[in-house]
Design a protein around this motif. Structure first.
Motif, PDB file in Angstrom:
ATOM      1  N   GLU A   1      60.369  47.701  49.466  1.00 57.16           N
ATOM      2  CA  GLU A   1      59.474  48.789  49.074  1.00 57.16           C
ATOM      3  C   GLU A   1      58.013  48.485  49.418  1.00 57.16           C
ATOM      4  N   VAL A   2      57.549  47.296  49.003  1.00 49.49           N
ATOM      5  CA  VAL A   2      56.155  46.931  49.268  1.00 49.49           C
ATOM      6  C   VAL A   2      55.952  46.653  50.748  1.00 49.49           C
ATOM      7  N   LYS A   3      56.936  46.040  51.402  1.00 45.35           N
ATOM      8  CA  LYS A   3      56.798  45.731  52.823  1.00 45.35           C
ATOM      9  C   LYS A   3      56.676  47.005  53.654  1.00 45.35           C
ATOM     10  N   ILE A   4      57.432  48.023  53.274  1.00 45.49           N
ATOM     11  CA  ILE A   4      57.328  49.303  53.979  1.00 45.49           C
ATOM     12  C   ILE A   4      55.928  49.879  53.823  1.00 45.49           C
ATOM     13  N   ALA A   5      55.396  49.842  52.606  1.00 48.43           N
ATOM     14  CA  ALA A   5      54.042  50.357  52.362  1.00 48.43           C
ATOM     15  C   ALA A   5      53.011  49.537  53.131  1.00 48.43           C
TER      16      ALA A   5
ATOM     17  N   GLN B   1      48.844  54.272  48.659  1.00 54.18           N
ATOM     18  CA  GLN B   1      50.299  54.242  48.500  1.00 54.18           C
ATOM     19  C   GLN B   1      50.814  52.812  48.395  1.00 54.18           C
ATOM     20  N   LEU B   2      50.157  51.876  49.090  1.00 57.09           N
ATOM     21  CA  LEU B   2      50.540  50.471  48.968  1.00 57.09           C
ATOM     22  C   LEU B   2      50.296  49.973  47.553  1.00 57.09           C
ATOM     23  N   LYS B   3      49.145  50.306  46.992  1.00 54.27           N
ATOM     24  CA  LYS B   3      48.855  49.900  45.618  1.00 54.27           C
ATOM     25  C   LYS B   3      49.858  50.510  44.647  1.00 54.27           C
ATOM     26  N   GLN B   4      50.192  51.780  44.886  1.00 44.88           N
ATOM     27  CA  GLN B   4      51.159  52.445  44.013  1.00 44.88           C
ATOM     28  C   GLN B   4      52.535  51.808  44.146  1.00 44.88           C
ATOM     29  N   ALA B   5      52.926  51.437  45.372  1.00 43.77           N
ATOM     30  CA  ALA B   5      54.223  50.792  45.579  1.00 43.77           C
ATOM     31  C   ALA B   5      54.280  49.451  44.856  1.00 43.77           C
ATOM     32  N   GLN B   6      53.184  48.714  44.876  1.00 44.74           N
ATOM     33  CA  GLN B   6      53.136  47.427  44.169  1.00 44.74           C
ATOM     34  C   GLN B   6      53.272  47.633  42.669  1.00 44.74           C
ATOM     35  N   LEU B   7      52.570  48.658  42.153  1.00 43.23           N
ATOM     36  CA  LEU B   7      52.665  48.953  40.715  1.00 43.23           C
ATOM     37  C   LEU B   7      54.070  49.433  40.347  1.00 43.23           C
ATOM     38  N   ASP B   8      54.639  50.295  41.194  1.00 38.89           N
ATOM     39  CA  ASP B   8      55.986  50.807  40.914  1.00 38.89           C
ATOM     40  C   ASP B   8      57.016  49.684  40.931  1.00 38.89           C
ATOM     41  N   LEU B   9      56.899  48.779  41.902  1.00 34.83           N
ATOM     42  CA  LEU B   9      57.849  47.672  41.976  1.00 34.83           C
ATOM     43  C   LEU B   9      57.713  46.773  40.760  1.00 34.83           C
ATOM     44  N   GLU B  10      56.488  46.494  40.367  1.00 33.68           N
ATOM     45  CA  GLU B  10      56.274  45.650  39.188  1.00 33.68           C
ATOM     46  C   GLU B  10      56.868  46.308  37.945  1.00 33.68           C
ATOM     47  N   SER B  11      56.637  47.627  37.818  1.00 36.83           N
ATOM     48  CA  SER B  11      57.184  48.348  36.669  1.00 36.83           C
ATOM     49  C   SER B  11      58.711  48.379  36.708  1.00 36.83           C
ATOM     50  N   THR B  12      59.278  48.589  37.893  1.00 30.22           N
ATOM     51  CA  THR B  12      60.727  48.662  38.021  1.00 30.22           C
ATOM     52  C   THR B  12      61.376  47.327  37.718  1.00 30.22           C
TER      53      THR B  12
END
Length: 483
Positions: free
Chosen positions: A257-261, A385-396
């Motif tokens: 997820e983060v790598k794609i972003a 979107q990269l920052k959001q992906a990092q936050l989403d992954l951390e939350s998930t």
């Protein structure tokens, strides 16, 4: 009672023998089959091949262009001879050939940036493919565990119903002997009927869950599809004991997820560089070689009389006196010259051209500037979107970690509850057998015991699934998931 047990054993033996003739899929086989045959994965692999084509095109832009052309024509009437460039009224055949070489020396590094973008896009699509494989593997594991859960519930219901049928026979005997009221027999029979209904529902749940997994695997033979019926135990590789920060860090390093972003940010950055390249001049080099052939005849001049190479001719008069003005001119005559051989004309009628071309952008209606602005906005959007992906992954990951802890506690609580309900059920059965409790109270105790066993099955497979999710976040390959 003995006949019932014999029939049950025979039915079970028949079902077991039939199952042995069918392929029983393991989780690893299901995951691998899905990764090899899933349509979405195949589409992502095609996207990856399309990116390879884009990369090849970008490499081609860095190389010189080479082209060749030729033409063959026949002319009738007044036409220009392609060799002498003289107008002739005749019929002749002509052929021309040309080779052109072009090379872009500088265009604001846009060709070079396009190659870099194609390589980044290739990496991004590989990450998307990896993420899709993870999602498919997780979906397969979830469906697989659902089948196991439904089968475990069915086995529980069947086993408990055998006990109920035994109680029906015992109660019938006691009622016939006048030791129990007929109402107790009716209560036990009602319990048996209810359990038969639950067995049917459980059988349908098993069938539906197997069909769902077969559809996910793109297997058409639903009737014979089945999974391995081993006694799956909870395998905790110790990941749930890791600090949640370690799991989050591992997920950021391994998850797609983060790598794609991140790759999307790099793509946006390259697009911006390509757009800015339109501000710079473009310098191109070119080289051309051409030759021609014709079978048309032409006219030549030669000395008419070698002994008299010149003759005297009047070339004018004096205006005032009218006196003739004469001069010696070459004594020549015209003659027809035939076409030279084909090979000879190819190297005598050839020519080359080469040079450079410089194109300087001055004004293009703000198209370059507006394109740069759009790409600057896209870069900022990608960074967000990269920052959001990092936050989403951390939350998930944090949610998955908490889910594992909660599922473990729920599983332990279910085991404790089952132990208590089993003791309560055994106590109620003993009391019922000696007539100290009625059939209704006994059936309620049995119902609570059955529900507790089903709850334990649900808690067990839910805990296993939560562990598999956490393992994927920790970086374990989907094909290495174990039960």
């Amino acid at each position: 009672m003995k006949k019932l047990i014999i029939c049950s054993i025979a039915l079970f033996s028949f079902a077991f023998a039939k199952a042995q003739t069918q392929k029983q899929w393991t989780l690893q086989e299901c995951v691998q089959y899905a990764l090899d045959n899933n349509i979405s994965i195949q589409q992502s692999e095609l996207d990856l091949k399309a990116v390879d084509a884009d990369r090849l095109s970008a490499i081609g832009n860095l190389l010189p262009s080479l082209s060749a052309s030729t033409s063959l024509s026949e002319n009738t009437g007044l036409s220009f001879n392609p060799v002498t460039n003289n107008a002739q009224t005749t019929t002749f055949l002509s052929a021309t050939g040309r080779i052109n070489v072009g090379y872009t020396v500088f265009n604001g590094l846009r060709n070079f940036r396009q190659l870099q973008r194609a390589e980044i896009s290739q990496i991004a699509n590989q990450y998307r493919l990896d993420k899709m494989k993870d999602d498919i593997a997780l979906a397969v594991a979830n469906n697989y565990l659902q089948i196991l859960n439904n089968k475990a519930n069915l086995e529980t219901l069947i086993a408990q119903n055998l006990v109920t049928k035994e109680q029906v026979e015992q109660t019938q005997t006691l009622v016939d002997a006048g030791q129990l009221p007929k109402g107790d027999l009716l209560e036990i029979k009602a319990t048996d009927a209810g359990e038969q209904q639950q067995i049917i529902i459980a059988q349908n749940a098993v069938t539906i869950s197997k069909v769902s997994l077969a559809q996910l695997l793109l297997i058409d033979d639903y009737a014979t599809f089945d999974i391995a019926e081993d006694d799956f135990e909870i395998i905790d590789s110790g990941i749930s004991d890791q600090p949640v920060t370690s799991i989050i860090n591992s997920a950021e390093e391994n998850r797609s997820e983060v790598k794609i972003a991140e790759q999307n940010v790099e793509l946006a950055r390259k697009d911006l560089q390509i757009a800015k390249g339109a501000y710079y001049p473009t310098l191109s080099a070119f080289f051309g070689y051409d030759t021609r052939y014709t079978d048309a005849t032409s006219f030549g001049q030669r000395i008419a009389d070698p002994n008299n190479p010149t003759i005297t001719r009047q070339i004018g008069t004096v205006e005032n006196t009218g006196q003739a003005v004469v001069s010696e001119v070459p004594n020549t005559e015209s003659f027809i010259v035939g076409a030279s051989p084909f090979i000879e004309q190819l190297y005598t009628n050839d020519g080359i051209g080469y040079g450079f071309q410089l194109n300087i952008p001055i004004f293009n209606g703000f198209s370059a500037r507006s394109n740069v602005q759009r790409n600057e906005i896209n870069l900022e959007r990608s960074e967000l979107q990269l920052k959001q992906a990092q936050l989403d992954l951390e939350s998930t990951v944090y949610q998955a970690y908490v889910d594992v802890q909660g599922a473990h506690k729920s599983y332990e609580a279910a085991k404790t509850s089952l132990e208590s309900q089993e003791l309560a059920y055994e106590y109620a059965r003993e009391r019922y057998n000696v007539g100290l409790t009625n059939a209704f109270d006994f059936s309620q105790s049995k119902l609570r015991y059955d529900n507790t066993k089903i709850s334990l099955n649900q808690a067990k497979y839910d805990y296993i699934f939560r562990l598999k999710v956490l393992e994927l976040f920790f970086g374990i390959d989907p094909k290495d998931l174990k039960l």
